[in-house]
Design a protein around this motif. Structure first.
Motif, PDB file in Angstrom:
ATOM      1  N   GLU A  63       1.942  -6.883   0.673  1.00 35.40           N
ATOM      2  CA  GLU A  63       1.575  -8.081   1.859  1.00 35.40           C
ATOM      3  C   GLU A  63       2.762  -7.885   3.235  1.00 35.40           C
ATOM      4  O   GLU A  63       2.369  -7.810   4.239  1.00 35.40           O
ATOM      5  N   GLN A  64       3.926  -7.282   2.521  1.00 38.71           N
ATOM      6  CA  GLN A  64       5.029  -7.166   3.553  1.00 38.71           C
ATOM      7  C   GLN A  64       4.697  -5.743   4.359  1.00 38.71           C
ATOM      8  O   GLN A  64       4.823  -5.622   5.666  1.00 38.71           O
ATOM      9  N   THR A  65       4.259  -4.709   3.647  1.00 36.37           N
ATOM     10  CA  THR A  65       4.059  -3.545   4.442  1.00 36.37           C
ATOM     11  C   THR A  65       2.804  -2.975   4.796  1.00 36.37           C
ATOM     12  O   THR A  65       2.788  -1.834   5.478  1.00 36.37           O
ATOM     13  N   GLY A  66       1.821  -3.679   4.235  1.00 41.39           N
ATOM     14  CA  GLY A  66       0.486  -3.290   4.330  1.00 41.39           C
ATOM     15  C   GLY A  66       0.366  -1.912   3.490  1.00 41.39           C
ATOM     16  O   GLY A  66      -0.871  -1.236   4.068  1.00 41.39           O
ATOM     17  N   ASP A  67       0.989  -1.485   2.550  1.00 41.85           N
ATOM     18  CA  ASP A  67       0.796  -0.362   1.974  1.00 41.85           C
ATOM     19  C   ASP A  67      -0.477  -0.733   1.062  1.00 41.85           C
ATOM     20  O   ASP A  67      -0.167  -0.604  -0.389  1.00 41.85           O
ATOM     21  N   GLY A  68      -1.368  -0.601   1.193  1.00 42.37           N
ATOM     22  CA  GLY A  68      -2.797  -0.668   0.414  1.00 42.37           C
ATOM     23  C   GLY A  68      -2.742   0.328  -0.681  1.00 42.37           C
ATOM     24  O   GLY A  68      -3.166   0.211  -1.681  1.00 42.37           O
ATOM     25  N   GLU A  69      -2.458   1.497  -0.322  1.00 41.20           N
ATOM     26  CA  GLU A  69      -2.465   2.752  -1.301  1.00 41.20           C
ATOM     27  C   GLU A  69      -1.726   2.584  -2.506  1.00 41.20           C
ATOM     28  O   GLU A  69      -2.272   2.709  -3.651  1.00 41.20           O
ATOM     29  N   LEU A  70      -0.514   2.044  -2.368  1.00 40.01           N
ATOM     30  CA  LEU A  70       0.297   1.783  -3.565  1.00 40.01           C
ATOM     31  C   LEU A  70      -0.240   0.564  -4.578  1.00 40.01           C
ATOM     32  O   LEU A  70      -0.623   0.720  -5.595  1.00 40.01           O
ATOM     33  N   GLY A  71      -0.822  -0.306  -3.470  1.00 37.04           N
ATOM     34  CA  GLY A  71      -1.590  -1.597  -4.383  1.00 37.04           C
ATOM     35  C   GLY A  71      -2.859  -1.158  -5.045  1.00 37.04           C
ATOM     36  O   GLY A  71      -3.002  -1.494  -6.236  1.00 37.04           O
ATOM     37  N   ARG A  72      -3.406  -0.064  -4.521  1.00 36.23           N
ATOM     38  CA  ARG A  72      -4.556   0.542  -5.212  1.00 36.23           C
ATOM     39  C   ARG A  72      -4.276   1.419  -6.665  1.00 36.23           C
ATOM     40  O   ARG A  72      -4.692   1.508  -7.438  1.00 36.23           O
ATOM     41  N   ARG A  73      -3.191   2.100  -6.253  1.00 34.22           N
ATOM     42  CA  ARG A  73      -2.520   3.293  -7.067  1.00 34.22           C
ATOM     43  C   ARG A  73      -2.307   2.275  -8.491  1.00 34.22           C
ATOM     44  O   ARG A  73      -2.472   2.858  -9.578  1.00 34.22           O
ATOM     45  N   LEU A  74      -1.674   1.294  -8.173  1.00 33.58           N
ATOM     46  CA  LEU A  74      -1.054   0.407  -9.421  1.00 33.58           C
ATOM     47  C   LEU A  74      -1.951  -0.643 -10.041  1.00 33.58           C
ATOM     48  O   LEU A  74      -1.405  -1.335 -10.769  1.00 33.58           O
ATOM     49  N   GLN A  75      -3.189  -0.726  -9.241  1.00 36.36           N
ATOM     50  CA  GLN A  75      -4.137  -1.505  -9.972  1.00 36.36           C
ATOM     51  C   GLN A  75      -4.302  -1.666 -11.351  1.00 36.36           C
ATOM     52  O   GLN A  75      -4.076  -2.744 -12.082  1.00 36.36           O
ATOM     53  N   PRO A  76      -4.472  -0.431 -12.226  1.00 38.14           N
ATOM     54  CA  PRO A  76      -4.552  -0.462 -13.609  1.00 38.14           C
ATOM     55  C   PRO A  76      -3.167  -1.061 -14.308  1.00 38.14           C
ATOM     56  O   PRO A  76      -3.280  -2.048 -15.358  1.00 38.14           O
ATOM     57  N   HIS A  77      -2.146  -0.886 -13.769  1.00 36.25           N
ATOM     58  CA  HIS A  77      -0.708  -1.526 -14.145  1.00 36.25           C
ATOM     59  C   HIS A  77      -0.922  -2.836 -14.007  1.00 36.25           C
ATOM     60  O   HIS A  77      -0.188  -3.666 -14.970  1.00 36.25           O
ATOM     61  N   ALA A  78      -1.212  -3.365 -12.747  1.00 36.43           N
ATOM     62  CA  ALA A  78      -1.136  -4.752 -12.560  1.00 36.43           C
ATOM     63  C   ALA A  78      -2.041  -5.627 -13.418  1.00 36.43           C
ATOM     64  O   ALA A  78      -1.984  -6.758 -13.893  1.00 36.43           O
TER      65      ALA A  78
END
Length: 645
Positions: free
Chosen positions: A371-386
């Motif tokens: 939310e702070q950075t807009g870095d959706g790429e990291l959010g998608r990369r870590l989706q399985p971990h989340a």
């Protein structure tokens, strides 16, 4: 520090030296004495003598990135010292360097015999704690080898190998045996009238498994220059409050400490990372909860530590039951250790998963970071971990079966697995400890925040509306249950925990402030809690006590039952601001900033709970880490909570 040791820290390396720059190898103090890398002691003795005697300390080591002191030979008033010794020391990455300068004070030539006794016992940090535990170490082989310019110490136990190399320029005239395993390096220096001689001593530590090509710094000054460059990178671009210079100074001091506390880690694909270590001296390693809170505090100003922390914790996330102590699929690691005892399973902390709150905090940080950075790429990369972390909360964590995150005392590990993890920290007002499974209040707040933030990720980044709705409903249900089961009407305050039978553990504790930070309480309840935390039994004048005074369980010098923790108060301040209690948030912030100003604008890990009216300065807690990442980051959280007001 109360036992007069001084810490030098650089990444995963630290040294503790005394007022005169010596290392004596004494065990059992508040600070482990020596040079340490990856939980092992690579120098256990570093003792200087001059003409056969220990010199007198004229100017003791003071705080700083390098240790500087001035020594003279012992003598009387009638005969001024023949020479003066200037020592300057620093640590690098896996290394230690000292420049020793001898200055003659007489108008005639002077001969000085210097001797430095050195040893490396390779003790594990856990052997040096004051808990009277001993560890069997069978088949150990130690060796010492004389080099052209010094001596090399090696240690072998089965497949474990460690090495320390000590070199000098100029080389010693002799290297002598001492009868104790230590070696004595000796120089005879001929000083001309008012002349000067200089020695440079370099130590390279190679712990087991170290494969990097490391170099000892040229001098302490080169280390100081590198540290200043690191600090400038951490400080760059941060807008400090001009209207509150003391808060600005605390923020700057905290960022400088965080620059020195970055330790190496690996990501899911083996990528090299730098993450905040928990603190020096005892916790110069990755602790999940500590790194997550530190990263959350610094996120508005320095997002990179958050990204690296998320990747490092994703790489160590548990994938199966029992692969490590209290590991369960999806759980985030509590502590990672690299020492000999962890390697051989004699302590459970190689990868230890005894934390009920690191997993929800991982999700909180991931959501906040994206939310702070807009870095959706990291959010998608870590989706399985989340998703695995959410599954852990719902399944093994207990949200589905018990309605709350639950932990049980871990035999051989931690009795309590929330942030207050000392054995008696979770207790009733009379000090009684709950039996069986424990549902700590603060962890439920983190779980609520984690569910809501992950729902936002699911909706906006993963494009999974059904999953988002499921998590939002789980969060709403948790909030309703919590206010029904934890709220104590007789105190207008939430319980510290529930025990295994659902009985309220009724101590009045600062954990309630974490519920404000998470947004778990309704507005009316939240405002009541926030104002209650500023009453005199809670607020010491320096900060909110972990346990309100006046309860039988309260003790101002207890680790978690009456002390004041800066990071805890930073969370409280953020929570107060969230509920619109801005005056109260400023009171908490001013108490902490005033406490920091007493000690060079640096906040310790923890302070005693004595009130400000009883003592004009904060009373130190005797075993506190001096450099602790959460406390270093706390002023930045205060800045976020109150700005420069």
């Amino acid at each position: 520090m109360t036992d007069r040791h001084h810490l030098l820290v650089y990444g995963g390396t630290f040294a503790a030296v005394d007022d005169g720059g010596d290392i004596t190898g004494v065990r059992g103090g508040h600070v482990p004495d020596g040079l340490f890398v990856r939980d092992g002691r690579h120098l256990s003795r570093w003792q200087l003598t001059v003409d056969g005697a220990v010199p007198e300390t004229l100017t003791p080591v003071a705080g700083g990135d390098t240790a500087r002191c001035v020594l003279v030979p012992r003598g009387g008033r009638d005969e001024p010292p023949a020479y003066t010794l200037f020592r300057e020391q620093a640590v690098g990455d896996g290394s230690f360097v000292e420049v020793l300068r001898v200055v003659g004070n007489r108008p005639v030539p002077t001969t000085v015999r210097l001797a430095l006794t050195v040893d490396a016992d390779f003790a594990d940090q856990f052997e040096l704690r004051s808990d009277h535990r001993t560890y069997a170490k069978l088949g150990v082989v130690r060796s010492r080898r004389i080099l052209d310019d010094g001596v090399e110490f090696t240690y072998r136990r089965s497949e474990w190998r460690s090495c320390t190399t000590v070199g000098a320029d100029p080389a010693p005239d002799a290297v002598e045996e001492t009868g104790t395993g230590a070696r004595r390096m000796v120089w005879t220096l001929d000083l001309p009238a008012h002349g000067t001689a200089e020695l440079t001593l370099r130590v390279m530590a190679r712990p087991h498994g170290e494969k990097r090509a490391l170099r000892v710094p040229r001098s302490p000054r080169s280390v100081a220059e590198r540290l200043r460059a690191d600090e400038e990178r951490f400080l760059e671009g941060v807008a400090f409050p001009t209207g509150w210079p003391e808060l600005a100074a605390a923020c700057a001091r905290g960022l400088a400490d965080l620059a020195a506390l970055q330790v190496p880690a690996r990501g899911p694909d083996g990528e090299e990372l730098r993450v905040p270590a928990a603190g020096a001296p005892w916790y110069l390693t990755l602790l999940g909860r500590d790194a997550l809170l530190t990263s959350l505090f610094t996120l508005p100003y320095r997002p990179r530590p958050a990204a690296d922390t998320l990747l490092a914790l994703a790489a160590t996330q548990a994938r199966e039951d029992g692969a490590a102590p209290v590991a369960q699929p999806g759980k985030i690691v509590h502590e990672v250790r690299h020492g000999e005892l962890a390697h051989f399973g004699q302590v459970p902390y190689g990868r230890y998963y005894g934390s009920v709150d690191a997993t929800p905090l991982f999700l909180v940080l991931l959501g906040a970071y994206v939310e702070q950075t807009g870095d959706g790429e990291l959010g998608r990369r870590l989706q399985p971990h989340a998703r695995a972390a959410v599954d852990w909360m719902l399944d093994h964590g207990g949200l589905t079966s018990r309605g709350y995150l639950v932990y049980r005392a871990d035999r051989g590990g931690l009795a309590n697995q929330n942030w207050k993890d000392s054995p008696g920290a979770i207790c009733s007002a009379d000090g009684t400890r709950p039996g069986g499974p424990v549902m700590a209040a603060g962890a439920q707040g983190y779980a609520y925040d984690a569910l809501r933030r992950t729902a936002w990720l699911a909706r906006t980044v993963w494009r999974d509306e059904a999953y988002a709705a499921l998590l939002e409903q789980a969060a709403t249900d948790l909030r309703d249950r919590f206010q029904r089961d934890f709220w104590m009407p007789e105190h207008d305050f939430p319980a510290l925990a529930l025990d295994g039978t659902g009985r309220r553990v009724d101590a009045l504790a600062s954990d309630a402030g974490h519920l404000l930070w998470s947004g778990l309480l309704d507005k009316e309840y939240g405002e009541q809690v926030g104002r209650r935390l500023l009453e005199p039994d809670f607020f010491s004048g320096w900060g909110v006590r972990t346990l309100a005074a006046g309860q039988p369980a309260y003790h101002p010098l207890s680790y978690h039952r009456g002390s004041v923790w800066p990071h805890d108060n930073a969370v409280v301040a953020l929570g107060l601001a969230r509920y619109g209690l801005h005056d109260e948030a400023r009171v908490v912030a001013r108490g902490l900033v005033d406490a920091a100003a007493v000690s060079g604008h640096r906040l310790p890990e923890v302070m005693a709970g004595y009130g400000r009216g009883a003592h004009a300065e904060p009373v130190p807690y005797p075993h506190a880490c001096v450099r602790e990442a959460r406390s270093a980051a706390a002023p930045l959280a205060l800045l976020a909570a109150v700005g420069g007001a």
